[in-house]
Design a protein around this motif. Structure first.
Motif, PDB file in Angstrom:
ATOM      1  N   GLN A 147       6.616 -15.442 -15.979  1.00 57.35           N
ATOM      2  CA  GLN A 147       5.839 -15.848 -14.816  1.00 57.35           C
ATOM      3  C   GLN A 147       4.748 -14.820 -14.556  1.00 57.35           C
ATOM      4  N   PRO A 148       3.623 -15.250 -14.002  1.00 59.60           N
ATOM      5  CA  PRO A 148       2.543 -14.300 -13.732  1.00 59.60           C
ATOM      6  C   PRO A 148       2.908 -13.349 -12.594  1.00 59.60           C
ATOM      7  N   ALA A 149       2.234 -12.223 -12.571  1.00 57.67           N
ATOM      8  CA  ALA A 149       2.385 -11.286 -11.451  1.00 57.67           C
ATOM      9  C   ALA A 149       1.782 -11.936 -10.211  1.00 57.67           C
ATOM     10  N   ARG A 150       2.495 -11.833  -9.114  1.00 52.18           N
ATOM     11  CA  ARG A 150       2.004 -12.318  -7.817  1.00 52.18           C
ATOM     12  C   ARG A 150       2.272 -11.216  -6.799  1.00 52.18           C
ATOM     13  N   PRO A 151       1.489 -10.139  -6.889  1.00 49.55           N
ATOM     14  CA  PRO A 151       1.765  -8.965  -6.061  1.00 49.55           C
ATOM     15  C   PRO A 151       1.588  -9.225  -4.567  1.00 49.55           C
ATOM     16  N   SER A 152       2.431  -8.567  -3.812  1.00 53.37           N
ATOM     17  CA  SER A 152       2.336  -8.617  -2.356  1.00 53.37           C
ATOM     18  C   SER A 152       2.504  -7.219  -1.767  1.00 53.37           C
ATOM     19  N   LEU A 153       3.460  -6.467  -2.274  1.00 55.24           N
ATOM     20  CA  LEU A 153       3.782  -5.167  -1.683  1.00 55.24           C
ATOM     21  C   LEU A 153       2.686  -4.124  -1.927  1.00 55.24           C
ATOM     22  N   TYR A 154       2.240  -3.986  -3.164  1.00 57.78           N
ATOM     23  CA  TYR A 154       1.217  -2.976  -3.440  1.00 57.78           C
ATOM     24  C   TYR A 154      -0.121  -3.311  -2.761  1.00 57.78           C
ATOM     25  N   PRO A 155      -0.583  -4.562  -2.798  1.00 58.27           N
ATOM     26  CA  PRO A 155      -1.805  -4.868  -2.036  1.00 58.27           C
ATOM     27  C   PRO A 155      -1.636  -4.608  -0.532  1.00 58.27           C
ATOM     28  N   ALA A 156      -0.453  -4.914  -0.003  1.00 59.50           N
ATOM     29  CA  ALA A 156      -0.205  -4.653   1.421  1.00 59.50           C
ATOM     30  C   ALA A 156      -0.254  -3.159   1.714  1.00 59.50           C
ATOM     31  N   LEU A 157       0.267  -2.357   0.798  1.00 61.37           N
ATOM     32  CA  LEU A 157       0.209  -0.904   0.963  1.00 61.37           C
ATOM     33  C   LEU A 157      -1.239  -0.428   0.991  1.00 61.37           C
ATOM     34  N   LYS A 158      -2.031  -0.887   0.028  1.00 65.35           N
ATOM     35  CA  LYS A 158      -3.424  -0.455  -0.039  1.00 65.35           C
ATOM     36  C   LYS A 158      -4.198  -0.855   1.213  1.00 65.35           C
ATOM     37  N   GLU A 159      -3.943  -2.071   1.712  1.00 70.35           N
ATOM     38  CA  GLU A 159      -4.613  -2.525   2.935  1.00 70.35           C
ATOM     39  C   GLU A 159      -4.080  -1.791   4.161  1.00 70.35           C
ATOM     40  N   GLY A 160      -2.781  -1.564   4.193  1.00 70.38           N
ATOM     41  CA  GLY A 160      -2.146  -0.968   5.363  1.00 70.38           C
ATOM     42  C   GLY A 160      -2.509   0.478   5.599  1.00 70.38           C
ATOM     43  N   VAL A 161      -2.936   1.176   4.554  1.00 71.99           N
ATOM     44  CA  VAL A 161      -3.282   2.583   4.728  1.00 71.99           C
ATOM     45  C   VAL A 161      -4.793   2.811   4.799  1.00 71.99           C
ATOM     46  N   GLU A 162      -5.568   1.724   4.840  1.00 71.63           N
ATOM     47  CA  GLU A 162      -7.022   1.876   4.893  1.00 71.63           C
ATOM     48  C   GLU A 162      -7.481   2.709   6.083  1.00 71.63           C
ATOM     49  N   ASN A 163      -6.837   2.532   7.218  1.00 72.86           N
ATOM     50  CA  ASN A 163      -7.260   3.254   8.424  1.00 72.86           C
ATOM     51  C   ASN A 163      -6.234   4.305   8.849  1.00 72.86           C
ATOM     52  N   TYR A 164      -5.522   4.867   7.886  1.00 73.52           N
ATOM     53  CA  TYR A 164      -4.449   5.811   8.219  1.00 73.52           C
ATOM     54  C   TYR A 164      -4.957   7.023   8.984  1.00 73.52           C
ATOM     55  N   GLU A 165      -6.173   7.489   8.666  1.00 70.82           N
ATOM     56  CA  GLU A 165      -6.693   8.672   9.367  1.00 70.82           C
ATOM     57  C   GLU A 165      -6.820   8.410  10.859  1.00 70.82           C
ATOM     58  N   GLU A 166      -7.273   7.223  11.216  1.00 71.77           N
ATOM     59  CA  GLU A 166      -7.409   6.875  12.631  1.00 71.77           C
ATOM     60  C   GLU A 166      -6.045   6.782  13.317  1.00 71.77           C
ATOM     61  N   VAL A 167      -5.064   6.248  12.612  1.00 69.52           N
ATOM     62  CA  VAL A 167      -3.718   6.122  13.185  1.00 69.52           C
ATOM     63  C   VAL A 167      -3.133   7.509  13.448  1.00 69.52           C
ATOM     64  N   TYR A 168      -3.239   8.410  12.475  1.00 64.14           N
ATOM     65  CA  TYR A 168      -2.714   9.766  12.669  1.00 64.14           C
ATOM     66  C   TYR A 168      -3.470  10.493  13.774  1.00 64.14           C
ATOM     67  N   LYS A 169      -4.783  10.327  13.788  1.00 62.90           N
ATOM     68  CA  LYS A 169      -5.596  10.975  14.819  1.00 62.90           C
ATOM     69  C   LYS A 169      -5.172  10.498  16.210  1.00 62.90           C
ATOM     70  N   LYS A 170      -4.947   9.194  16.357  1.00 61.28           N
ATOM     71  CA  LYS A 170      -4.536   8.623  17.644  1.00 61.28           C
ATOM     72  C   LYS A 170      -3.227   9.253  18.127  1.00 61.28           C
ATOM     73  N   TYR A 171      -2.231   9.342  17.246  1.00 57.32           N
ATOM     74  CA  TYR A 171      -0.930   9.871  17.658  1.00 57.32           C
ATOM     75  C   TYR A 171      -0.969  11.373  17.909  1.00 57.32           C
ATOM     76  N   VAL A 172      -1.730  12.109  17.121  1.00 57.27           N
ATOM     77  CA  VAL A 172      -1.839  13.563  17.343  1.00 57.27           C
ATOM     78  C   VAL A 172      -2.533  13.823  18.678  1.00 57.27           C
ATOM     79  N   LYS A 173      -3.638  13.144  18.942  1.00 51.11           N
ATOM     80  CA  LYS A 173      -4.345  13.323  20.222  1.00 51.11           C
ATOM     81  C   LYS A 173      -3.443  12.994  21.399  1.00 51.11           C
ATOM     82  N   GLN A 174      -2.745  11.860  21.272  1.00 48.93           N
ATOM     83  CA  GLN A 174      -1.853  11.419  22.350  1.00 48.93           C
ATOM     84  C   GLN A 174      -0.735  12.447  22.574  1.00 48.93           C
TER      85      GLN A 174
END
Length: 181
Positions: A147-174
């Motif tokens: 069967q062909p590859a039908r990725p979900s987890l790795y693409p979700a990881l790449k998308e989910g960490v796109e704005n990681y710097e902003e997320v960390y900055k928000k929690y550190v500031k708070q």
């Protein structure tokens, strides 16, 4: 006559709590990111599985922990082996299908076709996936090259960490804002 600084003890106490505050902020940010990755992967699975019970999408888990080196680590995974087969594909078809893999991941694929007993599955694999149904000595089988590859987890990881710097900055500031009040 001595100099007295009002609030010095309070300031020193707050400064001593900063490392723990930063660790907590890092943990909270990592948790938010792992939740986001899990949510995206679940949505990708649910939107791409036509014949399923939701078991695979429901098998995704996440956790945040502090590893033996003292680093905060977030993980998203499934214990269901079918997710791995879906993510990477199987057989020659999986090997030849396009996929974006993390560095260092080099799967090895079966190069020969295999047979699935028709009575071992509850759907018509010929109708659903185009697998050829054959009869061998009175018993029906589906023949597949994978069967062909039908990725979900790795693409979700790449998308989910796109704005990681902003997320960390928000929690550190708070965290610092609350700690240094």
């Amino acid at each position: 006559m001595g100099v007295q600084i009002k609030g010095l003890d309070s300031l020193n106490s707050k400064l001593k709590r900063i490392p723990k505050t930063l660790e907590n902020a890092t943990w909270d940010a990592t948790f938010e990111i792992t939740e986001e990755v899990q949510s995206r992967a679940t949505a990708k699975l649910q939107s791409s599985i036509k014949h399923g019970s939701g078991e695979l999408a429901g098998s995704l888990k996440n956790e945040v922990l502090v590893n033996k080196n003292g680093h905060v680590v977030g993980r998203v995974w499934s214990d269901n082996p079918n997710l791995l087969f879906r993510e990477l594909g199987t057989g020659q078809v999986g090997e030849n299908s396009p996929k974006d893999l993390p560095e260092g991941i080099n799967p090895v694929y079966t190069q020969t076709p295999w047979f699935i007993p028709a009575d071992a599955v509850d759907v018509d694999l010929e109708a659903v996936y185009g697998m050829v149904k054959i009869n061998i000595q009175g018993k029906d089988y589906y023949r597949t090259n994978g069967q062909p590859a039908r990725p979900s987890l790795y693409p979700a990881l790449k998308e989910g960490v796109e704005n990681y710097e902003e997320v960390y900055k928000k929690y550190v500031k708070q965290g610092l804002r609350e700690e240094l009040k």
